[in-house]
Design an enzyme around this catalytic site. Sequence first.
Site, PDB file in Angstrom:
ATOM      1  N   SER A  19       0.779  -1.122   0.058  1.00 22.11           N
ATOM      2  CA  SER A  19       0.225  -0.002   0.034  1.00 22.11           C
ATOM      3  C   SER A  19       0.875   1.038  -0.032  1.00 22.11           C
ATOM      4  O   SER A  19       0.488   2.474  -0.494  1.00 22.11           O
ATOM      5  CB  SER A  19      -0.722   0.015   1.268  1.00 22.11           C
ATOM      6  N   PHE A  20       2.077   1.166   0.539  1.00 22.68           N
ATOM      7  CA  PHE A  20       2.886   2.112   0.703  1.00 22.68           C
ATOM      8  C   PHE A  20       3.690   2.461  -0.559  1.00 22.68           C
ATOM      9  O   PHE A  20       4.036   3.568  -0.947  1.00 22.68           O
ATOM     10  CB  PHE A  20       4.058   1.870   1.541  1.00 22.68           C
ATOM     11  N   ASP A 128       0.529  -5.212  13.691  1.00 21.31           N
ATOM     12  CA  ASP A 128       0.372  -5.825  12.334  1.00 21.31           C
ATOM     13  C   ASP A 128       1.352  -7.245  12.513  1.00 21.31           C
ATOM     14  O   ASP A 128       1.960  -7.469  11.578  1.00 21.31           O
ATOM     15  CB  ASP A 128       0.433  -4.968  11.046  1.00 21.31           C
TER      16      ASP A 128
END
Length: 323
Positions: A19-20, A128
């Site tokens: 996502s980064f 996470d």
Amino acid sequence: MEIRVANKYALGKKLGSGSFGDIYVAKDIVTMEEFAVKLESTRSKHPQLLYESKLYKILGGGIGVPKVYWYGIEGDFTIMVLDLLGPSLEDLFTLCNRKFSLKTVLMTADQMLNRIEYVHSKNFIHRDIKPDNFLIGRGKKVTLIHIIDFGLAKKYRDSRSHTHIPYKEGKNLTGTARYASINTHLGIEQSRRDDIEALGYVLMYFLRGSLPWQGLKAISKKDKYDKIMEKKISTSVEVLCRNTSFEFVTYLNYCRSLRFEDRPDYTYLRRLLKDLFIREGFTYDFLFDWTCVYASEKDKKKMLENKNRFDQIADQEGRVKQN
């Protein structure tokens, strides 16, 4: 055309995306040593690389924590250069036909607990914990499990006073639903107990091959999270840990008994799992299920490379003879 970072690292092949942004292999143009390079667009709506680089700096020097060699902005990208590691435990799990032996799970758990305890000792929680965020090293560090990806990590207490963050409710789920603690599903602010509980689910995933709340059909993300939560709450620890050793039941019950500000007794949990290891007659020899498979995969690659090289030489020799 060769792309360079910090006028020192030559960018190589892409390793993956998140996502980064993207991760690449890079080589030091002088020493030819390989590194991992994380690239994030400067136009990213939710930038996290700066935050993550600061976290790596705080955690620097810890066993099993990648070292950051360079951080900065070049062109349209925020860039971080860090240690290049081997495959993740998720990759290795797949390599081993999605089942780990009890011996491998216990040796893995011992290292993972150490990494989590270290992060907690630096006043942060990871938030996470999952197999994808634990990677083995390379070369001499191939038996060392590393913890990565601190984009979701959060400070849970003040560095000086050790004052804990306040208890809150109504929080959105942060992390990966499959391994999230029940309290995280309930919208309660995360603390140390949640990282430890998430690890418990990771261990059961490794032992069982899957978790009861995987593959649930849902019409939306929220619906999926709700269904995972319902299944997680309705599945007793005894049912979840069926056909495994009682130590795993004890582990998860202990995690769920912790209060918001409690410091988990990491030594107790390690001892619990080490006693099982000893009782089973295992030897702590760092021979994991993937050791031979991963080595043979690399050997196959080397053999193929050598064969290709041999074919090229033979081809060249053939041409010389023809001429």
